[in-house]
Design an enzyme around this catalytic site. Sequence first.
Site, PDB file in Angstrom:
ATOM      1  N   GLY A  68      41.934 154.579 -22.448  1.00 19.61           N
ATOM      2  CA  GLY A  68      42.089 154.380 -23.880  1.00 19.61           C
ATOM      3  C   GLY A  68      40.743 154.042 -24.482  1.00 19.61           C
ATOM      4  O   GLY A  68      39.859 153.533 -23.794  1.00 19.61           O
ATOM      5  N   GLN A  73      35.002 150.615 -30.628  1.00 22.59           N
ATOM      6  CA  GLN A  73      34.234 150.622 -29.374  1.00 22.59           C
ATOM      7  C   GLN A  73      33.081 151.620 -29.398  1.00 22.59           C
ATOM      8  O   GLN A  73      32.216 151.581 -28.521  1.00 22.59           O
ATOM      9  CB  GLN A  73      35.153 150.924 -28.180  1.00 22.59           C
ATOM     10  CG  GLN A  73      36.157 149.813 -27.914  1.00 22.59           C
ATOM     11  CD  GLN A  73      36.965 150.112 -26.668  1.00 22.59           C
ATOM     12  OE1 GLN A  73      37.951 150.828 -26.732  1.00 22.59           O
ATOM     13  NE2 GLN A  73      36.519 149.591 -25.537  1.00 22.59           N
ATOM     14  N   CYS A 126      38.245 146.438 -19.614  1.00 23.06           N
ATOM     15  CA  CYS A 126      37.898 147.003 -20.920  1.00 23.06           C
ATOM     16  C   CYS A 126      36.513 147.627 -20.833  1.00 23.06           C
ATOM     17  O   CYS A 126      35.592 147.032 -20.290  1.00 23.06           O
ATOM     18  CB  CYS A 126      37.906 145.896 -21.968  1.00 23.06           C
ATOM     19  SG  CYS A 126      37.429 146.458 -23.618  1.00 23.06           S
ATOM     20  N   LEU A 127      36.376 148.825 -21.397  1.00 25.45           N
ATOM     21  CA  LEU A 127      35.089 149.525 -21.368  1.00 25.45           C
ATOM     22  C   LEU A 127      34.012 148.755 -22.130  1.00 25.45           C
ATOM     23  O   LEU A 127      32.828 148.953 -21.880  1.00 25.45           O
ATOM     24  CB  LEU A 127      35.232 150.933 -21.952  1.00 25.45           C
ATOM     25  CG  LEU A 127      36.149 151.881 -21.171  1.00 25.45           C
ATOM     26  CD1 LEU A 127      36.324 153.193 -21.928  1.00 25.45           C
ATOM     27  CD2 LEU A 127      35.593 152.142 -19.772  1.00 25.45           C
ATOM     28  N   HIS A 168      46.538 147.094 -25.829  1.00 27.20           N
ATOM     29  CA  HIS A 168      45.098 146.841 -25.665  1.00 27.20           C
ATOM     30  C   HIS A 168      44.294 147.554 -26.761  1.00 27.20           C
ATOM     31  O   HIS A 168      43.406 146.947 -27.381  1.00 27.20           O
ATOM     32  CB  HIS A 168      44.677 147.313 -24.267  1.00 27.20           C
ATOM     33  CG  HIS A 168      43.227 147.120 -23.944  1.00 27.20           C
ATOM     34  ND1 HIS A 168      42.797 146.306 -22.905  1.00 27.20           N
ATOM     35  CD2 HIS A 168      42.112 147.645 -24.497  1.00 27.20           C
ATOM     36  CE1 HIS A 168      41.471 146.333 -22.868  1.00 27.20           C
ATOM     37  NE2 HIS A 168      41.020 147.140 -23.808  1.00 27.20           N
ATOM     38  N   GLU A 169      44.627 148.825 -27.015  1.00 24.92           N
ATOM     39  CA  GLU A 169      43.860 149.599 -28.003  1.00 24.92           C
ATOM     40  C   GLU A 169      44.151 149.130 -29.428  1.00 24.92           C
ATOM     41  O   GLU A 169      43.234 149.035 -30.251  1.00 24.92           O
ATOM     42  CB  GLU A 169      44.144 151.101 -27.863  1.00 24.92           C
ATOM     43  CG  GLU A 169      43.794 151.692 -26.500  1.00 24.92           C
ATOM     44  CD  GLU A 169      42.410 151.313 -25.984  1.00 24.92           C
ATOM     45  OE1 GLU A 169      41.483 151.147 -26.807  1.00 24.92           O
ATOM     46  OE2 GLU A 169      42.250 151.157 -24.763  1.00 24.92           O
ATOM     47  N   HIS A 172      42.230 146.060 -30.219  1.00 29.08           N
ATOM     48  CA  HIS A 172      40.835 146.336 -30.601  1.00 29.08           C
ATOM     49  C   HIS A 172      40.713 146.523 -32.113  1.00 29.08           C
ATOM     50  O   HIS A 172      39.721 146.112 -32.718  1.00 29.08           O
ATOM     51  CB  HIS A 172      40.327 147.621 -29.921  1.00 29.08           C
ATOM     52  CG  HIS A 172      39.711 147.398 -28.573  1.00 29.08           C
ATOM     53  ND1 HIS A 172      38.643 146.561 -28.369  1.00 29.08           N
ATOM     54  CD2 HIS A 172      39.999 147.925 -27.357  1.00 29.08           C
ATOM     55  CE1 HIS A 172      38.297 146.575 -27.086  1.00 29.08           C
ATOM     56  NE2 HIS A 172      39.114 147.392 -26.446  1.00 29.08           N
TER      57      HIS A 172
HETATM   58 ZN    ZN Z   1      39.124 147.698 -24.425  1.00 32.32          ZN
END
Ligand code: ZN
Length: 214
Positions: A68, A73, A126-127, A168-169, A172
């Site tokens: 995701g 991000q 998380c990226l 999660h997304e 963000h």
């Molecule tokens: Zn994330």
Amino acid sequence: MSSPSARAPLAERVEELLAPGGPLPIVAAGDPVLRAGAERYDGQLGPALLARFVEALRVTMHAAPGVGLAAPQVGVGLRIAVIEDPAPVPEEVRVARGRVPQPFRVLVNPSYEPVGSVRAAFYEGCLSVPGWQAVVARPAEVRLTGADGNGRPLDEVFGGWPARIVQHETDHLDGVLYLDRAETRSLAANETVLERWAQPTPEKAARELGFDLP
Ligand code: ZN
């Protein structure tokens, strides 16, 4: 609707971002764009630029690799995210975590609410927080509303791992990182998760690191 003059700065920013081609740079924790809360998408990019931006998000998510990616991000404060999970995991992990394949989806202006009171706790990463994972207890099922990339309404119940991904997304887009919701005593480096806490559930980690599970 925004006026054309109000639209221009974000559209210009996205045009600049897409100009080099290929995966976009991912913003790391500490950047205010991840904390600001994203603006509702209301046509600021126009259909053609939105389609190019979504494609760039998809390419960036694949390259990372991740399951995701939310617009903040990559430094864009709009309520847009993409998800996709081929779920290449062993059967016992698939069963314990509900890690079923999730086809590619575009989420525009998503929001979620829990369905029922069951919570599920698993390691999550998380990226934008590279190198680390922590256990997060989340509603096991959520109802997600919003729209897709073509403006069609979205109203769907997600369970299993896809429920975790959409929460999660969407978080963000509200300026929330998974660490805000995590059991901080579970925090572990990626290598440590691989070595010690790769079990289908985090029960052993909870015992040995000293945190509670729902
Ligand atoms: Zn994330």
